[in-house]
Write a protein that holds these residues in place. Structure first.
Motif, PDB file in Angstrom:
ATOM      1  N   GLN A   1      -8.068   0.328   3.513  1.00  0.00           N
ATOM      2  CA  GLN A   1      -7.687   0.094   2.097  1.00  0.00           C
ATOM      3  C   GLN A   1      -7.687  -1.397   1.767  1.00  0.00           C
ATOM      4  OE1 GLN A   1      -3.994   2.465   2.235  1.00  0.00           O
ATOM      5  NE2 GLN A   1      -4.696   3.490   0.397  1.00  0.00           N
TER       6      GLN A   1
ATOM      7  N   GLN B   1      -6.054   3.593   8.205  1.00  0.00           N
ATOM      8  CA  GLN B   1      -6.134   3.753   6.746  1.00  0.00           C
ATOM      9  C   GLN B   1      -5.710   2.465   6.018  1.00  0.00           C
ATOM     10  OE1 GLN B   1      -3.033   5.647   4.132  1.00  0.00           O
ATOM     11  NE2 GLN B   1      -4.194   7.479   4.675  1.00  0.00           N
ATOM     12  N   ARG B   2      -4.648   1.835   6.523  1.00  0.00           N
ATOM     13  CA  ARG B   2      -4.164   0.613   5.857  1.00  0.00           C
ATOM     14  C   ARG B   2      -5.246  -0.472   5.870  1.00  0.00           C
ATOM     15  NH1 ARG B   2      -0.640   3.577   3.780  1.00  0.00           N
ATOM     16  NH2 ARG B   2       1.409   3.749   4.722  1.00  0.00           N
TER      17      ARG B   2
ATOM     18  N   ASN C   1       0.941   3.678  -3.522  1.00  0.00           N
ATOM     19  CA  ASN C   1       0.537   5.072  -3.466  1.00  0.00           C
ATOM     20  C   ASN C   1       1.339   5.976  -4.408  1.00  0.00           C
ATOM     21  OD1 ASN C   1      -0.616   7.393  -2.264  1.00  0.00           O
ATOM     22  ND2 ASN C   1       1.055   7.552  -0.783  1.00  0.00           N
ATOM     23  N   TRP C   2       2.567   5.543  -4.794  1.00  0.00           N
ATOM     24  CA  TRP C   2       3.437   6.392  -5.625  1.00  0.00           C
ATOM     25  C   TRP C   2       3.535   5.930  -7.074  1.00  0.00           C
ATOM     26  CZ3 TRP C   2       5.467  11.123  -5.108  1.00  0.00           C
ATOM     27  CH2 TRP C   2       5.272  11.728  -3.859  1.00  0.00           C
TER      28      TRP C   2
ATOM     29  N   LEU D   1       0.798  -1.237   0.000  1.00  0.00           N
ATOM     30  CA  LEU D   1       0.000   0.000   0.000  1.00  0.00           C
ATOM     31  C   LEU D   1       0.831   1.289   0.000  1.00  0.00           C
ATOM     32  CD1 LEU D   1      -2.831  -1.207   2.409  1.00  0.00           C
ATOM     33  CD2 LEU D   1      -2.990  -0.855  -0.057  1.00  0.00           C
ATOM     34  N   PRO D   2       1.798   1.438   0.940  1.00  0.00           N
ATOM     35  CA  PRO D   2       2.535   2.715   0.948  1.00  0.00           C
ATOM     36  C   PRO D   2       3.274   2.979  -0.362  1.00  0.00           C
ATOM     37  CG  PRO D   2       3.368   1.208   2.666  1.00  0.00           C
ATOM     38  CD  PRO D   2       2.153   0.580   2.072  1.00  0.00           C
TER      39      PRO D   2
ATOM     40  N   CYS E   1      -0.838   5.466  10.292  1.00  0.00           N
ATOM     41  CA  CYS E   1      -1.665   4.970   9.168  1.00  0.00           C
ATOM     42  C   CYS E   1      -2.388   3.655   9.448  1.00  0.00           C
ATOM     43  CB  CYS E   1      -0.814   4.789   7.921  1.00  0.00           C
ATOM     44  SG  CYS E   1      -0.053   6.296   7.331  1.00  0.00           S
TER      45      CYS E   1
END
Ligand code: BYC
Length: 328
Positions: free
Chosen positions: A300, A296-297, A70-71, A66-67, A293
């Protein structure tokens, strides 16, 4: 699918008495460096330790997508985008090998995924921190994958065969991830003042959480003694953390960056880089679900699971159609 014939492991059998002499024979096999395979006799506590560790590891790979995911849309070039997509995809693959390894111990993947989505399962603390700039993708590759490799290379020699074998391929891929991260950091560190500042800021935010990845200090680690005796772990948490610091500090200096630790110094007598105190209150807080986070994690992951429902239904329907055709 790997759980067939192993369903006895589903009950919590840790309190049941072990057959006479079995424990000593099992330990003798471990001491002789034999691999334990799924259908071999094993103490219930060994089985449960492995299910705990392998499933936490699998969840870490899946949440770890996930992190960085995001990019993907904001990677600064096509080359960077292609490498990042491949890395995130590798992590999904690692999760799958690891869930399959856990299934050989008698627990189903569905059950493990349910535990993750219900917020009952642990995954690595590191993935509860945000990725604020592109330099974070470099820092994750360099530091987070670097820490993961340091921890996971010894797991290639883990006494449980399916976990050890899964780790061999995972480590090869992780080492590529680590190098792509370092190369991003090198490019930024040799770039404009603004890029260098971005790399420095990422190091400052990821350094301490990376050291926490190795788990509590040896004095606080509840599971290390048994796992070392069973040769699941080959080194203690503090030993691996020190190896990581010793390997990484010279790399950071090569980049021309400064570590956020005023106590960091080389001790010529021991040949180690000595580092300052880790903030264990922060670690416990993240594990308790209160990191930047955590919520949020999980949200998601739950959404991704719901969005993927049609894929699972289609795959099952297709398998059923093939089975029916083969039987006809
Ligand atoms: N985060 O007695 P201890 C990756 C828990 S990298 C969360 O020392 P043990 C990746 C521990 O589970 C990360 N929880 O335990 C990298 C235990 O709780 P429970 C995944 C942590 O098992 C880049 C309690 O604290 N790697 O996947 O002897 C990109 C007491 O700890 C953490 C692995 O999982 C933490 N940092 O040692 C993508 C490797 N640290 O279960 C993906 C396999 C500790 O009693 N695992 N805890 O509720 C291991 O090597 C070991 O399980 C650990 C902990 C070193 C993590």
């Amino acid at each position: 699918m790997y759980t067939q014939g192993l369903l006895h492991a589903k009950e919590d059998d840790r309190a049941a008495p072990e057959p006479a002499g079995a424990l000593a024979r099992f330990q003798a096999r471990i001491d002789a460096e034999e691999k334990i395979e799924p259908n071999d006799w094993m103490p219930a506590a060994y089985r449960h330790t492995l299910i705990r560790m392998i499933s936490q590891h699998a969840h870490s790979e899946i949440v770890g997508m996930l992190p960085e995911g995001n990019w993907i849309t904001r990677a600064p070039s096509l080359r960077r985008k292609a490498a990042l997509i491949a890395k995130v995809q590798d992590e999904g693959g690692h999760g799958l090998y690891l869930y399959a390894a856990a299934e050989t111990l008698g627990v189903s993947r569905e059950e493990l995924v349910e535990q993750l989505l219900a917020g009952k399962a642990k995954y690595s603390s590191i993935f509860n921190y945000p990725t604020l700039t592109w330099a974070d993708i470099g820092a994750i590759g360099w530091l987070v994958d670097g820490a993961a490799i340091m921890n996971q290379i010894p797991l290639c020699r883990c006494s449980y065969g399916p976990y050890a074998r899964a780790m061999i391929r995972i480590c090869k891929e992780e080492s590529f991830h680590q190098r792509q991260g370092f190369e991003i950091m090198l490019t930024l560190a040799r770039g404009t003042d603004e890029q260098k500042a971005m790399a420095q800021d990422a190091l400052e935010r990821w350094w301490w959480p990376s050291l926490m990845m190795f788990g509590p200090s040896d004095a606080q680690s509840q599971h290390s003694d048994a796992s070392l005796r069973w040769k699941i772990k080959r080194f203690s948490n503090d030993e691996l953390r020190q190896k990581f610091v010793d390997a990484t500090v010279p790399q950071g200096h090569f980049l021309g960056l400064t570590f956020p630790d005023p106590d960091l110094r080389y001790d010529a007598a021991s040949g180690h880089w000595l580092f300052g105190a880790i903030d264990w209150a922060e670690f416990r807080n993240v594990l308790a679900g209160n990191g930047p986070c955590n919520r949020q994690r999980l949200e998601q992951r739950r959404k991704a699971h719901e969005d993927g429902e049609w894929v699972r239904a289609a795959a099952l329907a297709y398998a059923e159609k093939r089975r029916a055709r083969a039987a006809a």
